[in-house]
Design an enzyme around this catalytic site. Structure first.
Site, PDB file in Angstrom:
ATOM      1  N   ARG A 133       3.868 -17.299 -11.669  1.00 23.91           N
ATOM      2  CA  ARG A 133       3.023 -17.850 -13.119  1.00 23.91           C
ATOM      3  C   ARG A 133       4.220 -18.734 -14.089  1.00 23.91           C
ATOM      4  O   ARG A 133       4.667 -19.821 -13.970  1.00 23.91           O
ATOM      5  CB  ARG A 133       3.176 -16.525 -14.124  1.00 23.91           C
ATOM      6  CG  ARG A 133       1.901 -15.770 -13.229  1.00 23.91           C
ATOM      7  CD  ARG A 133       1.788 -14.987 -14.785  1.00 23.91           C
ATOM      8  NE  ARG A 133       0.846 -15.306 -15.083  1.00 23.91           N
ATOM      9  CZ  ARG A 133       0.608 -14.662 -16.625  1.00 23.91           C
ATOM     10  NH1 ARG A 133       0.623 -13.647 -16.801  1.00 23.91           N
ATOM     11  NH2 ARG A 133       0.430 -15.335 -17.964  1.00 23.91           N
ATOM     12  N   ARG A 168       1.099  -1.043  -0.009  1.00 27.74           N
ATOM     13  CA  ARG A 168      -0.417   0.051  -0.204  1.00 27.74           C
ATOM     14  C   ARG A 168       0.523   1.519   0.092  1.00 27.74           C
ATOM     15  O   ARG A 168       0.496   2.299  -0.334  1.00 27.74           O
ATOM     16  CB  ARG A 168      -0.941  -0.303   0.918  1.00 27.74           C
ATOM     17  CG  ARG A 168      -1.887  -1.004   1.381  1.00 27.74           C
ATOM     18  CD  ARG A 168      -3.040  -1.443  -0.240  1.00 27.74           C
ATOM     19  NE  ARG A 168      -3.267   0.922  -0.407  1.00 27.74           N
ATOM     20  CZ  ARG A 168      -3.742   0.742   0.043  1.00 27.74           C
ATOM     21  NH1 ARG A 168      -4.762   0.401   1.113  1.00 27.74           N
ATOM     22  NH2 ARG A 168      -4.164   1.739  -0.313  1.00 27.74           N
ATOM     23  N   ARG A 191       4.315   2.079  10.357  1.00 26.15           N
ATOM     24  CA  ARG A 191       4.222   0.386  10.571  1.00 26.15           C
ATOM     25  C   ARG A 191       5.490   0.332  11.333  1.00 26.15           C
ATOM     26  O   ARG A 191       5.277  -0.803  12.916  1.00 26.15           O
ATOM     27  CB  ARG A 191       5.082  -0.147   9.697  1.00 26.15           C
ATOM     28  CG  ARG A 191       3.474  -0.232   8.590  1.00 26.15           C
ATOM     29  CD  ARG A 191       3.251  -0.664   8.303  1.00 26.15           C
ATOM     30  NE  ARG A 191       2.210  -0.298   6.893  1.00 26.15           N
ATOM     31  CZ  ARG A 191       0.744  -0.700   6.707  1.00 26.15           C
ATOM     32  NH1 ARG A 191      -0.162  -0.971   8.049  1.00 26.15           N
ATOM     33  NH2 ARG A 191       0.005   0.053   5.529  1.00 26.15           N
TER      34      ARG A 191
END
Ligand SMILES: Cc1cc2nc3c(=O)[nH]c(=O)nc-3n(C[C@H](O)[C@H](O)[C@H](O)COP(=O)(O)OP(=O)(O)OC[C@H]3O[C@@H](n4cnc5c(N)ncnc54)[C@H](O)[C@@H]3O)c2cc1C
Length: 282
Positions: free
Chosen positions: A104, A92, A199
């Site tokens: 993938r 974010r 954070r």
């Protein structure tokens, strides 16, 4: 001026700082340091670095007055490995550049985050994004055993899809959020400070906070004066709202704060923080 070399940062380069059960933060490279902040700030006046004391004063002045662009001249590149639920919060912070392992292209590793029993808390009634109070130890242990069992089963299923020839891009869809991912992440010091400010805060989830602590160790090594200024003017600074400022004014005048409910809770947290900060500095 030649490339800035910071001895403490050189020592940290390529060292994995272990985080959680399988994760890490590794400082891959850095550009600039305190000296670059000072040089770039002084370009306005055509002057370079001065004494250490004057440089420190300038860095403090810049950060305290939100003159943040000189801090963007310092750039750090990290290699980080974290559970996907941590990566979801981390990503974010848009003012960074990253390149993540591809599920993938590669077979995902059999590595999952498993909490420590002490980390399992009850859902908090008031704070909808947090927990409070630990679960009884035996209950926590049995829940963690179930989590591990689910993780193993999900990974086994993933392997069986791969064996059946299912493309990796869809074979992975049953893997849980506790699976580890990794990326290269590059950010400038100004935006890293913003990341750390959010954070390292006690409201941030513990599992991202420990990564913030590792990133902070690197930031401190690269630009120690700037990091001190960050602690001074951001991390340990306390901001009062208009209503809270009025409450402080009433209290200084010998009256009651006059707050209640949620406002009072937030206000009391700040007063508590002030008492902690002043206890630490005595
Ligand atoms: C405790 C906590 C709980 C959270 N809970 C949730 C939640 O429940 N749901 C959720 O979705 N998010 C949640 N978040 C994420 C939060 O809303 C922010 O998205 C995140 O913290 C990143 O902050 P930022 O925008 O300042 O960072 P960055 O994206 O790094 O931005 C830094 C600065 O650059 C500016 N900026 C970035 N991109 C642009 C742009 N394109 N144009 C102009 N300016 C830009 C920003 O406004 C900001 O000032 C939570 C964060 C925290 C710390």
């Amino acid at each position: 001026m030649a490339r800035i070399i910071v001895a403490a940062a050189e020592e940290l380069l390529d060292q994995e700082i272990k985080v959680l059960n399988h994760g890490f933060v590794r400082l891959v490279d850095y550009l600039g340091g305190d000296a670059r902040i000072v040089q770039s700030a002084r370009v306005s006046y055509g002057q370079g670095t001065k004494s250490v004391r004057q440089d420190r004063a300038l860095i403090y002045f810049l950060l305290s007055h939100q003159h943040t662009s000189p801090f963007e001249q310092v750039v750090l590149t990290f290699h980080c490995k974290m559970p996907i639920f941590v990566a979801r919060q981390w990503v974010r912070h848009r003012t960074a550049r990253l390149n993540e392992v591809s599920g993938r292209y590669s077979v995902m590793k059999d590595e999952f985050y498993v909490p420590d029993p002490s980390e399992l808390r009850f859902q908090d009634d008031k704070n909808k994004q947090g927990g409070s109070g630990s679960l009884p130890l035996d209950e926590a242990i049995s829940i963690i055993e179930l989590m591990e069992k689910d993780q193993k089963a999900a990974y086994k299923r993933y392997e069986s899809y791969l064996e059946q020839g299912v493309a990796r891009e869809l074979a992975r869809v049953s893997l849980p959020l506790s699976l580890y991912t990794e990326w290269y992440w590059q950010i400038d010091l100004n935006n890293l400070f913003r990341f750390l400010w959010l954070r390292l805060d006690s409201h941030a989830q513990e599992q991202i906070r420990v990564y913030a602590e590792a990133l902070a160790t690197c930031a401190k090594a690269v630009a120690p004066m700037a990091y001190d200024a960050f602690e001074e003017h951001m991390l340990y600074a306390i901001r009062f709202s208009k209503t809270e400022t009025a409450a402080v004014q009433r209290m200084l005048g010998g009256g009651e704060h006059g707050l209640e409910g949620r406002q009072l809770q937030e206000f009391e947290k700040k007063l508590h923080q002030i008492s902690l900060n002043s206890a630490e500095s005595t």
